[in-house]
Design a protein around this motif. Structure first.
Motif, mmCIF file in Angstrom:
data_model
loop_
_atom_site.group_PDB
_atom_site.id
_atom_site.type_symbol
_atom_site.label_atom_id
_atom_site.label_comp_id
_atom_site.label_asym_id
_atom_site.label_seq_id
_atom_site.Cartn_x
_atom_site.Cartn_y
_atom_site.Cartn_z
ATOM 1 N N ASP A 186 0.177 16.969 -0.843
ATOM 2 C CA ASP A 186 1.308 16.121 -0.611
ATOM 3 C C ASP A 186 1.040 14.812 -0.417
ATOM 4 O O ASP A 186 1.055 14.081 1.130
ATOM 5 N N PRO A 187 0.396 14.067 -1.211
ATOM 6 C CA PRO A 187 -0.223 12.604 -1.003
ATOM 7 C C PRO A 187 0.992 11.926 -0.509
ATOM 8 O O PRO A 187 2.084 11.740 -0.872
ATOM 9 N N THR A 188 0.762 11.097 0.486
ATOM 10 C CA THR A 188 1.639 9.875 0.822
ATOM 11 C C THR A 188 1.742 8.748 -0.286
ATOM 12 O O THR A 188 0.764 8.512 -1.084
ATOM 13 N N GLN A 189 2.779 7.794 0.073
ATOM 14 C CA GLN A 189 2.924 6.757 -0.862
ATOM 15 C C GLN A 189 1.506 5.887 -0.594
ATOM 16 O O GLN A 189 1.068 5.303 -1.605
ATOM 17 N N ARG A 190 1.107 5.719 0.542
ATOM 18 C CA ARG A 190 -0.214 4.844 0.717
ATOM 19 C C ARG A 190 -1.390 5.536 0.358
ATOM 20 O O ARG A 190 -2.060 4.769 -0.261
ATOM 21 N N ASP A 191 -1.511 6.793 0.230
ATOM 22 C CA ASP A 191 -2.397 7.690 -0.583
ATOM 23 C C ASP A 191 -2.552 7.289 -2.026
ATOM 24 O O ASP A 191 -3.551 6.953 -2.494
ATOM 25 N N LEU A 192 -1.210 7.513 -2.616
ATOM 26 C CA LEU A 192 -1.027 6.806 -3.975
ATOM 27 C C LEU A 192 -1.295 5.608 -4.117
ATOM 28 O O LEU A 192 -2.177 5.435 -5.263
ATOM 29 N N GLY A 193 -1.084 4.855 -3.282
ATOM 30 C CA GLY A 193 -1.527 3.297 -3.470
ATOM 31 C C GLY A 193 -2.979 3.254 -3.250
ATOM 32 O O GLY A 193 -3.397 2.370 -4.243
ATOM 33 N N ALA A 194 -3.463 3.811 -2.675
ATOM 34 C CA ALA A 194 -5.148 3.696 -2.460
ATOM 35 C C ALA A 194 -5.738 3.990 -3.846
ATOM 36 O O ALA A 194 -6.819 3.554 -4.317
ATOM 37 N N LEU A 195 -5.144 5.213 -4.497
ATOM 38 C CA LEU A 195 -5.625 5.566 -5.729
ATOM 39 C C LEU A 195 -5.385 4.458 -6.927
ATOM 40 O O LEU A 195 -6.192 4.377 -7.672
ATOM 41 N N VAL A 196 -4.125 3.896 -6.834
ATOM 42 C CA VAL A 196 -3.729 2.889 -7.834
ATOM 43 C C VAL A 196 -4.927 1.855 -7.519
ATOM 44 O O VAL A 196 -5.411 1.251 -8.432
ATOM 45 N N TYR A 197 -4.894 1.323 -6.380
ATOM 46 C CA TYR A 197 -5.648 0.236 -6.059
ATOM 47 C C TYR A 197 -7.134 0.575 -6.651
ATOM 48 O O TYR A 197 -7.754 -0.548 -7.195
ATOM 49 N N TRP A 198 -7.616 1.835 -6.313
ATOM 50 C CA TRP A 198 -9.036 1.743 -6.812
ATOM 51 C C TRP A 198 -9.355 2.131 -8.439
ATOM 52 O O TRP A 198 -10.197 1.341 -8.866
ATOM 53 N N SER A 199 -8.082 2.526 -8.957
ATOM 54 C CA SER A 199 -8.172 2.710 -10.367
ATOM 55 C C SER A 199 -7.830 1.301 -11.330
ATOM 56 O O SER A 199 -8.108 1.114 -12.306
ATOM 57 N N VAL A 200 -6.943 0.490 -10.727
ATOM 58 C CA VAL A 200 -6.417 -0.747 -11.397
ATOM 59 C C VAL A 200 -7.009 -1.960 -10.635
ATOM 60 O O VAL A 200 -7.297 -2.889 -11.330
ATOM 61 N N CYS A 201 -7.027 -2.108 -9.437
ATOM 62 C CA CYS A 201 -6.948 -3.380 -8.733
ATOM 63 C C CYS A 201 -8.496 -3.651 -8.230
ATOM 64 O O CYS A 201 -8.863 -4.997 -8.320
ATOM 65 N N MET A 202 -9.277 -2.745 -8.003
ATOM 66 C CA MET A 202 -10.367 -2.706 -7.174
ATOM 67 C C MET A 202 -11.471 -3.525 -7.930
ATOM 68 O O MET A 202 -12.340 -4.491 -7.270
ATOM 69 N N ALA A 203 -11.553 -3.299 -9.271
ATOM 70 C CA ALA A 203 -12.410 -4.297 -10.153
ATOM 71 C C ALA A 203 -12.359 -5.643 -9.919
ATOM 72 O O ALA A 203 -13.537 -6.533 -9.694
ATOM 73 N N CYS A 204 -11.315 -6.344 -9.881
ATOM 74 C CA CYS A 204 -10.915 -7.648 -9.588
ATOM 75 C C CYS A 204 -11.047 -8.129 -8.323
ATOM 76 O O CYS A 204 -11.217 -9.225 -7.923
ATOM 77 N N HIS A 205 -10.365 -7.454 -7.368
ATOM 78 C CA HIS A 205 -9.903 -7.666 -6.183
ATOM 79 C C HIS A 205 -10.905 -7.022 -4.939
ATOM 80 O O HIS A 205 -10.667 -7.224 -3.693
ATOM 81 N N GLY A 206 -11.945 -6.228 -5.281
ATOM 82 C CA GLY A 206 -12.936 -5.785 -4.278
ATOM 83 C C GLY A 206 -12.630 -4.722 -3.763
ATOM 84 O O GLY A 206 -11.346 -4.183 -3.572
ATOM 85 N N ASP A 207 -13.847 -3.994 -3.111
ATOM 86 C CA ASP A 207 -13.448 -2.400 -2.675
ATOM 87 C C ASP A 207 -12.820 -2.786 -1.360
ATOM 88 O O ASP A 207 -12.105 -1.757 -0.753
ATOM 89 N N ARG A 208 -12.929 -3.841 -0.761
ATOM 90 C CA ARG A 208 -11.952 -4.191 0.477
ATOM 91 C C ARG A 208 -11.142 -5.240 0.498
ATOM 92 O O ARG A 208 -10.985 -5.689 1.664
#
Length: 172
Positions: free
Chosen positions: A16-38
């Motif tokens: 039962d992932p939270t909205q923030r958990d799902l956001g971490a997955l979206v960030y990891w798969s879509v945003c991280m390459a350009c915006h960094g792991d941190r």
């Protein structure tokens, strides 16, 4: 290690992932390459995690002659930091941040995130910036009331008031 930096985030509750958990997955798969792991942005330090593929502006990568399916990254406007002091300064509310993400991100395919995924990554970014209030789920009802930036309390002491009073009396 670099492999740990690039690893998929662990969900607090996989069933039962939270909205923030799902956001971490979206960030990891879509945003991280350009915006960094941190959330540090497209810094040289972050690009070094990709080894020989760290030069984003080399020919046939993200330069003006990018390959089919690729995209151009302006060298003078690399992806900005999203976490830390001054990050997200142009947004006042979670609603504003969400609308920008929904309409403009990701850079290479704007407006391709579903509303659910855009809300999730908005929640993740607020959490990373210590601005996510506990007990809410971001949506069009709550987001306008959620500030992107935490208010900083400035302490006052009665001693400071005394000094100001003495200063005013001295000037008078």
């Amino acid at each position: 290690s670099d492999s740990e930096r690039l690893a998929r985030p662990t969900l607090t509750s996989p069933e039962d992932p939270t909205q923030r958990d799902l956001g971490a997955l979206v960030y990891w798969s879509v945003c991280m390459a350009c915006h960094g792991d941190r959330g540090q942005g497209l810094t040289e330090e972050w690009r070094s995690a990709f080894g020989e593929d760290m030069n984003c502006w080399q020919s046939k990568c993200h330069a003006a002659n990018y390959p089919p399916g690729g995209f151009f990254i302006p060298r003078d406007q690399p992806a900005p930091p999203l976490v830390g002091p001054g990050a997200l300064a142009r947004f006042q509310t979670a609603q504003e941040l969400y609308e920008y993400i929904l309409e403009s991100m990701p850079w290479w395919k704007p407006a391709s995130l579903s509303p659910e995924r855009a809300w999730a990554v908005t929640a993740h970014l607020l959490e990373r910036n210590a601005a996510f209030p506990d007990g809410i789920v971001l949506d069009e009802t709550a987001a306008s009331a959620v500030a992107v930036h935490r208010q900083v309390a400035v302490g006052t002491t009665s001693q400071a008031g005394i000094y100001i009073f003495i200063g005013v009396l001295t000037l008078a």
